[in-house]
Design an enzyme around this catalytic site. Structure first.
Site, PDB file in Angstrom:
ATOM      1  N   HIS A  30      -3.638   5.867   3.430  1.00 53.41           N
ATOM      2  CA  HIS A  30      -4.446   4.928   3.198  1.00 53.41           C
ATOM      3  C   HIS A  30      -3.847   3.612   3.712  1.00 53.41           C
ATOM      4  CE1 HIS A  30      -6.000   1.938   0.131  1.00 53.41           C
ATOM      5  NE2 HIS A  30      -7.095   2.601   0.309  1.00 53.41           N
ATOM      6  N   SER A  86     -12.210  14.517   3.018  1.00 52.75           N
ATOM      7  CA  SER A  86     -12.787  15.204   4.226  1.00 52.75           C
ATOM      8  C   SER A  86     -11.823  16.590   4.289  1.00 52.75           C
ATOM      9  CB  SER A  86     -13.119  14.483   5.533  1.00 52.75           C
ATOM     10  OG  SER A  86     -13.684  13.469   4.935  1.00 52.75           O
ATOM     11  N   ASP A 131       0.818  -1.174   0.096  1.00 55.02           N
ATOM     12  CA  ASP A 131       0.023  -0.082   0.113  1.00 55.02           C
ATOM     13  C   ASP A 131       0.836   1.257  -0.065  1.00 55.02           C
ATOM     14  OD1 ASP A 131      -2.101   1.978   0.739  1.00 55.02           O
ATOM     15  OD2 ASP A 131      -3.323   0.261   0.929  1.00 55.02           O
TER      16      ASP A 131
END
Ligand SMILES: *[C@@H]1O[C@H](CO)[C@@H](O)[C@H](O)[C@H]1NC(C)=O
Ligand SMILES: *[C@@H]1O[C@H](CO)[C@@H](O)[C@H](O)[C@H]1NC(C)=O
Length: 395
Positions: free
Chosen positions: A204, A391, A148
């Site tokens: 993430h 956000s 990732d």
């Protein structure tokens, strides 16, 4: 109501996930041959099991040398895969790729595409609630390879209190680069992107790692929303971090991560990345990596995607503060035709004052200042790009 002005939440609505398919560069007049080159993956299946004199990288260079006539093949080799399967990444033209695909021992040749981040839902969603039993001792021998965007090693989710030394079977390394220290929970780290460390800059990777194996952390929330305990499914398991991604990831880096994770001896690989398109398995980096992992008995857990079932969900918006009263929602263009995007100077304060303004604008240019100075009590940004919708709290 002063506090409201200081806590505008910018919500970006997710529209269509636009998959970025890298097509072969087309020839243009005046373009040199090198301008038409891009990174291709040459996949060559399993490594030979016999013949100790076989050196993968020299084989790769000799293949490449046959197509880059008169020039040094080494200059075009991006990397070799030689620990867990056979293949390489090289900067070549589509013609050269086509020639290589006809050569013996070559399974497939495909452009290195861009993969995007996926996110998984909670364990509750699939029926593993917080009181599901697990064995701490068995679990602490399990090594989960997370492919990732890296990890934030200081996060409470990855604190190693109560963990013994890494399992003896572990063959990996802590090669996390600058400002990155492993512990007895994060037992390995490698990176393949342009950053100088396996540290996670976008969150993430830390998120997916904590879903798989994060410690239980009590009383967490997202700016006050969704309060509760964060926990991984296997909180006593160890984590090995492989970081092929910064803002996005390419097939050639993801394959390098699989090549290492398999050889390092992880037990499970988790990967929440994808291209958003279908392709044959022999041209799919995650499928190739997962196949060779399975050959060694390593299960790969891969996210299905963020597409959902294409149904429209109707619900209430969320925010992290208490709304004292109700405010009308108006669209930017209601106040002025040029104000759809809430650009500077276009909002009419007589109209927006006391309202929440909906602005047709992406997160990147989130127009807080304009609605604020025009007297709005809030703003919602309508983004069109799900990739970087996020956000945002102001200030
Ligand atoms: C294996 O690949 C790595 C990375 O490209 C390279 O540095 C190394 O020399 C290769 N080893 C062999 C034996 O091909
Ligand atoms: C958001 O996505 C668009 C389209 O993919 C891209 O052009 C832009 O640079 C992205 N912005 C950020 C902040 O990543």
């Amino acid at each position: 109501m002063q506090w409201l002005l200081h806590h505008l939440v910018c919500l970006s609505l997710q529209y269509i996930f636009s998959a970025l398919v890298v097509a072969a560069a087309s020839s243009q007049p005046g373009a040199t041959d090198d301008d038409n080159k891009q990174v291709y993956i040459v996949y060559m299946g399993s490594l030979p099991t016999t013949g100790s004199e076989y050196t993968p990288q020299s084989h790769h260079i000799s293949i490449l040398q046959q197509v880059v006539e008169g020039r040094s093949a080494v200059d075009f080799l991006v990397r070799s895969y030689n620990r867990s399967f056979n293949g390489f990444a090289a900067r070549i033209s589509s013609d050269e790729g086509h020639k290589i695909s006809g050569m013996s021992k070559v399974v497939s040749v495909f452009p290195s595409k861009t993969l995007h981040f996926h996110t998984t839902r909670s364990w509750d969603f699939i029926g593993f609630t917080e009181d599901t039993k697990s064995s701490r001792t068995g679990e602490s021998d399990v090594i989960i390879g997370v492919i990732d965007s890296g990890i934030w090693p200081e996060s409470e989710s990855f604190c190693d209190q109560g963990f013994g030394p890494p399992p003896q079977k572990w063959k990996g390394q802590c090669a996390g680069g600058e400002n990155f220290i492993c512990n007895n929970k994060i037992i390995g780290a490698r990176f393949y992107d342009n950053d100088r460390s396996a540290r996670d800059n976008i969150g993430h990777g830390s998120h997916t790692a904590s879903i798989a194996a994060g410690n239980k952390v009590s009383r967490v929330s997202f700016y006050g929303m969704a309060k509760g305990n964060a926990r991984g499914r296997a909180p006593s398991a160890r984590i090995a971090v492989y970081k092929p991604c910064d803002d996005s990831c390419s097939d050639q880096q993801v394959l390098a991560a699989f090549d290492d994770a398999i050889a390092d001896g992880v037990d499970i690989i988790t990967i929440s990345l994808g291209g958003g398109y279908h392709q044959p398995f022999e041209n799919d980096a995650v499928a190739i990596g997962a196949f060779h992992a399975m050959e060694k008995g390593i299960l790969t857990v891969h996210s299905a995607g963020n597409f959902g079932n294409e149904k429209t969900l109707v619900g209430l918006g969320v925010n992290s503060f208490v709304m004292s009263g109700k405010f009308p929602l108006i669209f930017g263009s209601d106040s002025d035709k040029c104000a759809r995007t809430c650009s500077d100077g276009y909002l009419d304060s007589k109209i927006v004052k006391g309202n929440i303004v909906l602005c047709e604008s992406d997160m990147t240019t989130c127009p807080f200042d304009e609605p604020l100075s025009a007297g709005a009590v809030g703003a919602i940004a309508l983004g069109t790009n799900a990739d970087n919708s996020t956000s945002y709290i102001d200030p």
